[in-house]
Design a protein around this motif. Structure first.
Motif, PDB file in Angstrom:
ATOM      1  N   SER A  86      50.662 -17.696 -26.749  1.00 24.99           N
ATOM      2  CA  SER A  86      49.833 -18.660 -26.018  1.00 24.99           C
ATOM      3  C   SER A  86      50.594 -19.919 -25.598  1.00 24.99           C
ATOM      4  CB  SER A  86      48.621 -19.055 -26.862  1.00 24.99           C
ATOM      5  OG  SER A  86      49.064 -19.665 -28.057  1.00 24.99           O
ATOM      6  N   ALA A  87      51.702 -20.212 -26.285  1.00 19.90           N
ATOM      7  CA  ALA A  87      52.474 -21.415 -25.944  1.00 19.90           C
ATOM      8  C   ALA A  87      53.071 -21.337 -24.539  1.00 19.90           C
ATOM      9  CB  ALA A  87      53.581 -21.656 -26.961  1.00 19.90           C
ATOM     10  N   SER A  88      53.195 -20.130 -23.973  1.00 19.04           N
ATOM     11  CA  SER A  88      53.661 -20.014 -22.582  1.00 19.04           C
ATOM     12  C   SER A  88      52.616 -20.563 -21.622  1.00 19.04           C
ATOM     13  CB  SER A  88      53.921 -18.557 -22.196  1.00 19.04           C
ATOM     14  OG  SER A  88      54.765 -17.907 -23.095  1.00 19.04           O
ATOM     15  N   ALA A  89      51.335 -20.416 -21.992  1.00 23.79           N
ATOM     16  CA  ALA A  89      50.226 -20.715 -21.076  1.00 23.79           C
ATOM     17  C   ALA A  89      49.549 -22.056 -21.360  1.00 23.79           C
ATOM     18  CB  ALA A  89      49.191 -19.597 -21.154  1.00 23.79           C
ATOM     19  N   ASN A  90      49.499 -22.468 -22.609  1.00 24.70           N
ATOM     20  CA  ASN A  90      48.764 -23.697 -22.940  1.00 24.70           C
ATOM     21  C   ASN A  90      49.191 -24.914 -22.121  1.00 24.70           C
ATOM     22  OD1 ASN A  90      47.082 -22.473 -24.817  1.00 24.70           O
ATOM     23  ND2 ASN A  90      48.422 -22.910 -26.547  1.00 24.70           N
ATOM     24  N   PRO A  91      50.499 -25.126 -21.909  1.00 22.74           N
ATOM     25  CA  PRO A  91      50.903 -26.325 -21.152  1.00 22.74           C
ATOM     26  C   PRO A  91      50.355 -26.358 -19.720  1.00 22.74           C
ATOM     27  CG  PRO A  91      52.762 -25.464 -22.385  1.00 22.74           C
ATOM     28  CD  PRO A  91      51.678 -24.428 -22.472  1.00 22.74           C
ATOM     29  N   ILE A  92      50.017 -25.183 -19.171  1.00 24.24           N
ATOM     30  CA  ILE A  92      49.391 -25.157 -17.837  1.00 24.24           C
ATOM     31  C   ILE A  92      48.068 -25.914 -17.920  1.00 24.24           C
ATOM     32  CG2 ILE A  92      48.412 -23.639 -16.052  1.00 24.24           C
ATOM     33  CD1 ILE A  92      50.411 -21.455 -17.090  1.00 24.24           C
ATOM     34  N   LYS A  93      47.336 -25.666 -19.019  1.00 23.68           N
ATOM     35  CA  LYS A  93      46.063 -26.349 -19.245  1.00 23.68           C
ATOM     36  C   LYS A  93      46.275 -27.839 -19.537  1.00 23.68           C
ATOM     37  CE  LYS A  93      42.498 -23.458 -19.484  1.00 23.68           C
ATOM     38  NZ  LYS A  93      41.350 -23.552 -18.581  1.00 23.68           N
ATOM     39  N   TYR A  94      47.357 -28.168 -20.265  1.00 25.74           N
ATOM     40  CA  TYR A  94      47.614 -29.600 -20.541  1.00 25.74           C
ATOM     41  C   TYR A  94      47.642 -30.381 -19.228  1.00 25.74           C
ATOM     42  CZ  TYR A  94      49.793 -27.930 -24.980  1.00 25.74           C
ATOM     43  OH  TYR A  94      50.092 -27.319 -26.171  1.00 25.74           O
ATOM     44  N   GLN A  95      48.134 -29.726 -18.168  1.00 21.64           N
ATOM     45  CA  GLN A  95      48.279 -30.382 -16.872  1.00 21.64           C
ATOM     46  C   GLN A  95      47.002 -30.320 -16.033  1.00 21.64           C
ATOM     47  OE1 GLN A  95      50.754 -32.326 -17.664  1.00 21.64           O
ATOM     48  NE2 GLN A  95      51.204 -32.315 -15.467  1.00 21.64           N
ATOM     49  N   GLY A  96      45.947 -29.761 -16.599  1.00 23.96           N
ATOM     50  CA  GLY A  96      44.710 -29.637 -15.832  1.00 23.96           C
ATOM     51  C   GLY A  96      44.818 -28.574 -14.748  1.00 23.96           C
ATOM     52  N   ALA A  97      45.832 -27.718 -14.865  1.00 28.63           N
ATOM     53  CA  ALA A  97      46.032 -26.660 -13.873  1.00 28.63           C
ATOM     54  C   ALA A  97      45.354 -25.376 -14.359  1.00 28.63           C
ATOM     55  CB  ALA A  97      47.525 -26.430 -13.642  1.00 28.63           C
ATOM     56  N   VAL A  98      45.351 -24.370 -13.495  1.00 27.62           N
ATOM     57  CA  VAL A  98      44.640 -23.116 -13.774  1.00 27.62           C
ATOM     58  C   VAL A  98      45.659 -21.993 -13.956  1.00 27.62           C
ATOM     59  CG1 VAL A  98      43.001 -21.426 -12.836  1.00 27.62           C
ATOM     60  CG2 VAL A  98      42.708 -23.880 -12.348  1.00 27.62           C
ATOM     61  N   PRO A  99      45.702 -21.341 -15.126  1.00 26.40           N
ATOM     62  CA  PRO A  99      46.612 -20.209 -15.273  1.00 26.40           C
ATOM     63  C   PRO A  99      46.067 -18.973 -14.561  1.00 26.40           C
ATOM     64  CG  PRO A  99      45.420 -20.577 -17.329  1.00 26.40           C
ATOM     65  CD  PRO A  99      44.937 -21.622 -16.352  1.00 26.40           C
ATOM     66  N   VAL A 100      46.964 -18.236 -13.925  1.00 27.81           N
ATOM     67  CA  VAL A 100      46.629 -16.952 -13.299  1.00 27.81           C
ATOM     68  C   VAL A 100      47.542 -15.933 -13.974  1.00 27.81           C
ATOM     69  CG1 VAL A 100      46.714 -15.613 -11.158  1.00 27.81           C
ATOM     70  CG2 VAL A 100      45.999 -18.021 -11.102  1.00 27.81           C
ATOM     71  N   LEU A 320      51.414  -7.185 -35.210  1.00 21.54           N
ATOM     72  CA  LEU A 320      51.003  -6.589 -33.939  1.00 21.54           C
ATOM     73  C   LEU A 320      51.650  -7.387 -32.825  1.00 21.54           C
ATOM     74  CD1 LEU A 320      47.205  -5.984 -34.696  1.00 21.54           C
ATOM     75  CD2 LEU A 320      49.122  -4.411 -35.032  1.00 21.54           C
ATOM     76  N   LEU A 321      51.758  -6.787 -31.641  1.00 22.16           N
ATOM     77  CA  LEU A 321      52.323  -7.516 -30.499  1.00 22.16           C
ATOM     78  C   LEU A 321      51.426  -8.705 -30.143  1.00 22.16           C
ATOM     79  CD1 LEU A 321      54.263  -5.151 -30.243  1.00 22.16           C
ATOM     80  CD2 LEU A 321      53.791  -5.058 -27.809  1.00 22.16           C
ATOM     81  N   TRP A 322      51.973  -9.619 -29.343  1.00 20.61           N
ATOM     82  CA  TRP A 322      51.143 -10.726 -28.841  1.00 20.61           C
ATOM     83  C   TRP A 322      49.927 -10.132 -28.139  1.00 20.61           C
ATOM     84  CZ3 TRP A 322      53.002 -14.557 -31.326  1.00 20.61           C
ATOM     85  CH2 TRP A 322      54.360 -14.874 -31.355  1.00 20.61           C
ATOM     86  N   ARG A 323      48.766 -10.658 -28.470  1.00 21.38           N
ATOM     87  CA  ARG A 323      47.550 -10.199 -27.798  1.00 21.38           C
ATOM     88  C   ARG A 323      47.505 -10.849 -26.422  1.00 21.38           C
ATOM     89  NH1 ARG A 323      42.353  -8.219 -29.573  1.00 21.38           N
ATOM     90  NH2 ARG A 323      40.731  -8.900 -28.144  1.00 21.38           N
ATOM     91  N   PRO A 324      47.421 -10.048 -25.346  1.00 20.52           N
ATOM     92  CA  PRO A 324      47.566 -10.615 -23.993  1.00 20.52           C
ATOM     93  C   PRO A 324      46.556 -11.723 -23.700  1.00 20.52           C
ATOM     94  CG  PRO A 324      47.588  -8.211 -23.905  1.00 20.52           C
ATOM     95  CD  PRO A 324      47.255  -8.578 -25.319  1.00 20.52           C
ATOM     96  N   MET A 325      46.953 -12.617 -22.812  1.00 22.53           N
ATOM     97  CA  MET A 325      46.155 -13.812 -22.540  1.00 22.53           C
ATOM     98  C   MET A 325      44.803 -13.500 -21.902  1.00 22.53           C
ATOM     99  SD  MET A 325      47.847 -16.232 -23.870  1.00 22.53           S
ATOM    100  CE  MET A 325      48.611 -15.146 -25.055  1.00 22.53           C
ATOM    101  N   GLN A 326      44.725 -12.402 -21.106  1.00 23.07           N
ATOM    102  CA  GLN A 326      43.419 -12.073 -20.512  1.00 23.07           C
ATOM    103  C   GLN A 326      42.451 -11.577 -21.584  1.00 23.07           C
ATOM    104  OE1 GLN A 326      46.084 -10.205 -20.246  1.00 23.07           O
ATOM    105  NE2 GLN A 326      45.633  -8.030 -20.106  1.00 23.07           N
ATOM    106  N   MET A 327      42.959 -11.300 -22.788  1.00 22.26           N
ATOM    107  CA  MET A 327      42.100 -10.862 -23.895  1.00 22.26           C
ATOM    108  C   MET A 327      41.809 -12.010 -24.864  1.00 22.26           C
ATOM    109  SD  MET A 327      44.012  -7.228 -24.697  1.00 22.26           S
ATOM    110  CE  MET A 327      42.892  -6.696 -25.997  1.00 22.26           C
ATOM    111  N   GLN A 328      42.142 -13.235 -24.485  1.00 27.89           N
ATOM    112  CA  GLN A 328      41.913 -14.400 -25.347  1.00 27.89           C
ATOM    113  C   GLN A 328      40.671 -15.139 -24.864  1.00 27.89           C
ATOM    114  OE1 GLN A 328      43.594 -14.827 -27.973  1.00 27.89           O
ATOM    115  NE2 GLN A 328      45.541 -13.758 -27.628  1.00 27.89           N
ATOM    116  N   PRO A 329      39.731 -15.414 -25.779  1.00 30.22           N
ATOM    117  CA  PRO A 329      38.512 -16.130 -25.383  1.00 30.22           C
ATOM    118  C   PRO A 329      38.801 -17.423 -24.624  1.00 30.22           C
ATOM    119  CG  PRO A 329      38.367 -15.408 -27.670  1.00 30.22           C
ATOM    120  CD  PRO A 329      39.746 -15.049 -27.200  1.00 30.22           C
TER     121      PRO A 329
END
Ligand SMILES: *Cc1c(COP(=O)(O)O)cnc(C)c1O
Length: 374
Positions: A86-100, A320-329
């Motif tokens: 999740s650390a790959s994606a969280n900073p996108i949110k810190y910036q108020g941006a939208v992860p795709v 287990l492998l990283w659970r993909p981001m589209q599967m994260q609440p």
């Protein structure tokens, strides 16, 4: 009683204490200092190119600053590999941006260049704007297909941030991971290939961008006699004591990479020809993973968790492998492009103990236990 076998432990080389003692003797017990400078310099030498390195308190901070320097802000969209920590994606949110999020290809488990291409085309169609940046990951040390990723990114004129947190020492077409794209992030967390007990680095394209990153990492203080701020800043710099540990770890980094690759060789030899098991390996000679973690794919989708629990009873840690981001609440609302590759990899995958501190005998014990269970 047999000793515990952990997934990936910190592994000191021996010289760290000397560098830390030196930090004490010279009274550099502060954020920044000569040991941070030396650590950065040695990382630049290791990466062997004219990139500039900025040591930081975490890999996550490096990704955050990379996005800031790429101009990511409120409402922007940023493409990110779905199968990652999740650390790959969280900073996108810190910036108020939208992860795709974008699906993986099976061989490297990293971003699928075709899915990336369709994702960008569709986002432009839907929003009328290009995504602002692309975060691509070298998962478990395996380089992404950088030639094709960068060619798609270049075609659209979108900058790439390489999350090489797990891939220090890996190469793709003989070029070190951490040097692809506009910026790259490294991590020196306790479980990574080398550690500063906690830390990271932003690999910058040039001196000007490094200075800009440093500005944000040190509270964005303008050049005035008083504290004057035109931007929101962060306290992201590495402590000099941690920098000293990093200097010691640089003494042994090549050995650590060699050892993780050797552990992968043992897994290949022991498990590589077992029915129902596929050990992930370099897809071609273009790829030279550091094998931070050796992972396996098991034909039976029940096997990963069954093996994980059985090995835990034998005091062997697997994951287990990283659970993909589209599967994260937390990312349920984010757009996702691709098929079910990342989800399938997650459901069938298991990470095996791979720490450089583990002995051959310990790795063989893991292999024996897995063989017994299958
Ligand atoms: C460890 C890791 C990070 C974050 O690094 P920290 O130093 O723990 O903040 C980011 N991305 C990936 C893929 C990682 O494995």
């Amino acid at each position: 009683m047999e000793e515990r076998i952990l997934l990936s432990m910190n592994h000191m080389g021996g010289t760290e204490r000397r560098y830390v003692a030196d930090a004490f003797d010279t009274d550099w017990i502060v954020p920044l200092g000569p040991h941070v400078d030396e650590f950065e310099h040695r990382l630049e030498q290791f990466l062997g190119c004219d990139k500039r390195v900025l040591a930081l308190c975490a890999g996550t901070a490096a990704i955050h600053l990379g996005l800031i320097l790429l101009g990511v802000g409120e409402g922007d969209e940023v493409i990110c590999q779905a199968l990652t920590f999740s650390a790959s994606a969280n900073p996108i949110k810190y910036q108020g941006a939208v992860p795709v999020f974008v699906d993986s290809e099976p061989s490297t488990m990293n971003m699928d260049p075709d899915a990336l291409d369709s994702a960008i085309a569709d986002r432009i169609r839907v929003t009328g704007r290009k995504p602002k940046a692309i975060v691509v990951v070298d998962l478990y040390g395996m380089p992404a297909d950088m030639t094709r990723i960068l060619s798609v990114a270049d075609r659209y004129g979108i900058p790439v941030l390489e999350d090489a947190a797990e891939a220090l020492g890996s190469t793709y077409k003989d070029q070190p991971c951490g040097t692809f794209g506009s910026y790259a992030a490294l991590s020196f967390n306790g479980n990574k290939i080398i550690t500063t007990s906690g830390g990271g680095a932003l690999v910058c394209p040039d001196d000007v961008s490094r200075k800009r990153a440093l500005f944000y990492a040190t509270q964005a203080r303008e050049d005035k006699p008083y504290y004057y701020h035109e931007h929101i800043g962060y306290n992201y710099r590495l402590s000099n004591v941690c920098g000293a540990i990093g200097c010691g770890q640089m003494d042994v980094l090549p050995e650590r990479v060699k050892r993780r690759r050797y552990i992968h060789d043992i897994y290949m030899a022991e498990l590589g020809s077992m029915p129902g098991v596929t050990v992930q390996t370099n897809p071609s000679t273009d790829y030279n993973s550091n094998f931070w973690l050796t992972t396996v794919q098991l034909d039976d989708a029940d096997a990963p968790d069954r093996i994980r629990l059985a090995l835990a009873a034998e005091k062997i840690e697997t994951r287990l492998l990283w659970r993909p981001m589209q599967m994260q609440p937390v990312f349920a609302d984010a757009p996702y492009y691709g098929g079910d590759v990342s989800e399938t990899l997650f459901r069938h995958g298991l990470c095996l103990p791979s720490g450089s501190i583990l002995t051959d005998e310990q790795i063989l014990r893991v292999c024996r236990s897995i063989k017994n269970l299958l």
